[in-house]
Design a protein around this motif. Structure first.
Motif, mmCIF file in Angstrom:
data_model
loop_
_atom_site.group_PDB
_atom_site.id
_atom_site.type_symbol
_atom_site.label_atom_id
_atom_site.label_comp_id
_atom_site.label_asym_id
_atom_site.label_seq_id
_atom_site.Cartn_x
_atom_site.Cartn_y
_atom_site.Cartn_z
ATOM 1 N N SER A 98 0.774 -1.165 -0.053
ATOM 2 C CA SER A 98 0.031 -0.045 -0.093
ATOM 3 C C SER A 98 0.826 1.318 0.119
ATOM 4 O O SER A 98 0.424 2.388 -0.421
ATOM 5 N N ASN A 99 2.214 1.093 0.253
ATOM 6 C CA ASN A 99 3.017 2.275 0.163
ATOM 7 C C ASN A 99 3.260 2.814 -1.038
ATOM 8 O O ASN A 99 3.513 2.092 -1.942
ATOM 9 N N PRO A 100 3.043 4.067 -1.459
ATOM 10 C CA PRO A 100 3.128 4.407 -2.967
ATOM 11 C C PRO A 100 4.334 4.213 -3.414
ATOM 12 O O PRO A 100 4.731 4.364 -4.513
ATOM 13 N N ASP A 101 5.452 4.607 -2.476
ATOM 14 C CA ASP A 101 7.028 4.265 -2.760
ATOM 15 C C ASP A 101 7.357 2.784 -3.130
ATOM 16 O O ASP A 101 7.207 1.971 -2.339
ATOM 17 N N PRO A 102 7.569 2.543 -4.309
ATOM 18 C CA PRO A 102 7.675 1.054 -4.709
ATOM 19 C C PRO A 102 8.814 0.382 -3.859
ATOM 20 O O PRO A 102 8.706 -0.896 -3.744
ATOM 21 N N ALA A 103 9.924 1.170 -3.822
ATOM 22 C CA ALA A 103 11.001 0.290 -3.102
ATOM 23 C C ALA A 103 10.668 0.180 -1.441
ATOM 24 O O ALA A 103 10.984 -0.766 -1.120
ATOM 25 N N ALA A 104 9.874 0.997 -1.044
ATOM 26 C CA ALA A 104 9.413 1.102 0.628
ATOM 27 C C ALA A 104 8.282 -0.137 0.432
ATOM 28 O O ALA A 104 8.428 -1.089 1.525
ATOM 29 N N LEU B 119 -1.428 -8.843 -7.414
ATOM 30 C CA LEU B 119 -1.184 -7.799 -6.316
ATOM 31 C C LEU B 119 0.046 -7.004 -6.753
ATOM 32 O O LEU B 119 0.180 -5.872 -6.721
ATOM 33 N N ILE B 120 1.233 -7.666 -6.817
ATOM 34 C CA ILE B 120 2.413 -6.985 -7.330
ATOM 35 C C ILE B 120 2.427 -6.320 -8.400
ATOM 36 O O ILE B 120 2.959 -5.055 -8.632
ATOM 37 N N ARG B 121 1.984 -6.913 -9.469
ATOM 38 C CA ARG B 121 1.878 -5.946 -10.852
ATOM 39 C C ARG B 121 1.062 -4.842 -10.808
ATOM 40 O O ARG B 121 1.442 -3.800 -11.149
ATOM 41 N N ASP B 122 -0.048 -4.781 -10.086
ATOM 42 C CA ASP B 122 -0.681 -3.570 -9.894
ATOM 43 C C ASP B 122 -0.141 -2.694 -9.177
ATOM 44 O O ASP B 122 -0.169 -1.323 -9.780
ATOM 45 N N ALA B 123 0.744 -3.024 -8.216
ATOM 46 C CA ALA B 123 1.546 -2.159 -7.410
ATOM 47 C C ALA B 123 2.470 -1.474 -8.149
ATOM 48 O O ALA B 123 2.923 -0.091 -7.961
ATOM 49 N N ALA C 73 4.535 6.281 -10.925
ATOM 50 C CA ALA C 73 5.922 6.493 -10.167
ATOM 51 C C ALA C 73 6.591 5.235 -10.216
ATOM 52 O O ALA C 73 7.856 5.368 -10.390
ATOM 53 N N ALA C 74 6.120 3.980 -10.244
ATOM 54 C CA ALA C 74 6.832 2.759 -10.142
ATOM 55 C C ALA C 74 7.605 2.546 -11.419
ATOM 56 O O ALA C 74 8.495 2.180 -11.636
ATOM 57 N N ILE D 222 18.393 -3.661 -7.307
ATOM 58 C CA ILE D 222 18.429 -3.923 -8.876
ATOM 59 C C ILE D 222 17.037 -3.763 -9.451
ATOM 60 O O ILE D 222 17.242 -3.346 -10.832
ATOM 61 N N LEU D 223 15.867 -4.212 -8.836
ATOM 62 C CA LEU D 223 14.949 -4.071 -9.627
ATOM 63 C C LEU D 223 14.273 -2.404 -9.549
ATOM 64 O O LEU D 223 13.562 -2.181 -10.619
ATOM 65 N N LEU D 224 14.689 -1.741 -8.818
ATOM 66 C CA LEU D 224 14.386 -0.191 -8.733
ATOM 67 C C LEU D 224 15.767 0.508 -8.666
ATOM 68 O O LEU D 224 15.883 1.255 -7.474
ATOM 69 N N PRO D 225 16.763 0.371 -9.707
ATOM 70 C CA PRO D 225 17.851 1.383 -9.726
ATOM 71 C C PRO D 225 17.537 2.866 -9.456
ATOM 72 O O PRO D 225 18.399 3.683 -8.883
ATOM 73 N N GLU D 226 16.403 3.376 -10.100
ATOM 74 C CA GLU D 226 16.140 4.834 -10.225
ATOM 75 C C GLU D 226 15.868 5.135 -8.720
ATOM 76 O O GLU D 226 15.733 6.331 -8.273
ATOM 77 N N ALA D 227 15.359 4.348 -7.721
ATOM 78 C CA ALA D 227 14.714 4.688 -6.546
ATOM 79 C C ALA D 227 16.107 5.121 -5.643
ATOM 80 O O ALA D 227 16.169 6.018 -4.942
ATOM 81 N N LYS D 228 17.205 4.322 -6.056
ATOM 82 C CA LYS D 228 18.434 4.507 -5.211
ATOM 83 C C LYS D 228 19.111 6.142 -5.718
ATOM 84 O O LYS D 228 19.453 6.838 -4.961
ATOM 85 N N ARG D 229 18.892 6.372 -6.903
ATOM 86 C CA ARG D 229 19.567 7.569 -7.343
ATOM 87 C C ARG D 229 18.781 8.788 -7.150
ATOM 88 O O ARG D 229 19.307 10.003 -6.849
ATOM 89 N N ARG D 230 17.518 8.570 -6.917
ATOM 90 C CA ARG D 230 16.742 9.766 -6.678
ATOM 91 C C ARG D 230 16.396 10.141 -5.011
ATOM 92 O O ARG D 230 16.057 11.179 -4.727
ATOM 93 N N ARG D 231 17.253 9.257 -4.177
ATOM 94 C CA ARG D 231 17.461 9.621 -2.720
ATOM 95 C C ARG D 231 18.063 10.780 -2.428
ATOM 96 O O ARG D 231 19.166 10.917 -3.030
#
Length: 197
Positions: free
Chosen positions: A75-81, A133-137, A142-143, A188-197
């Motif tokens: 339910s968290n909108p941040d996919p990495a979280a 459920l994972i695919r929807d999230a 943003a994801a 690995i799955l969300l490399p952009e998440a790391k760069r945007r922090r």
């Protein structure tokens, strides 16, 4: 009264679920369930017919709880979280108990050649619901911006990775190692998440 169950069915299914979860479908007999629940084996057969039917009722309970947990974690909108919460919860769930109980879905999937078609279909449906459920999230704008691959592929990878975690838990029983692998997988799955922090 004839036909009236002389036991608390909710309590019985809870204990049956724990017994199947700890031992697996194939290694659990109706005698095991009878001993664990305190209900005579004959009463179990009269109430449920056979071990497969009893397992399916227990697995239904497990599936409902598991999918509720997945919805909450994602339910968290941040996919990495969201994925981090999913993996942490899954690891905590499979490492609970002494000895740890593992993952009922993976245990059952491995034993499918020893189970009936109804159990096979139910396990596949849970995996498909989990994947959806994972695919929807991971399909939100943003994801998608952060993912290293298509949401459909990412969902399949996440489900496959969780099955791998369950196998590694059985082999090493080291929750911290599982958490470290999960952290790397999210990166690995969300490399952009790391760069945007």
């Amino acid at each position: 009264m004839v036909g009236t169950r002389q036991f608390d069915e909710d309590a019985l299914l809870e204990v049956a679920l724990k017994t199947f979860w700890q031992n697996g479908f194939a290694a659990t007999s109706m005698i095991d369930v009878a001993e664990a629940t305190g209900v005579q084996r004959g009463s179990l057969y009269n109430a449920y017919g056979d071990k497969e039917r009893l397992f399916l009722l227990a697995f239904e309970r497990y599936s409902s709880r598991f999918l509720d947990f997945v919805r909450q974690a994602l339910s968290n909108p941040d996919p990495a979280a969201a994925l981090t919460a999913l993996f942490k919860g899954a690891i905590a769930n499979m490492t609970e108990g002494a000895p740890s109980r593992g993952c009922l879905t993976t245990k059952t999937a491995i034993e499918l050649p020893l189970a009936g078609k109804a159990i096979e279909a139910r396990v596949k449906r849970l995996i498909e619901d989990f994947t959806a459920l994972i695919r929807d999230a991971l399909s939100t704008p943003a994801a998608r911006r952060k993912l290293s691959c298509d949401p459909d592929i990412a969902a399949d990878l996440v489900v496959t990775f969780t099955r791998g975690l369950a196998v590694m838990e059985r082999a090493y029983r080291n929750p911290r190692h599982l958490e470290k692998m999960s952290e790397q997988f999210v990166r690995i799955l969300l490399p952009e998440a790391k760069r945007r922090r």
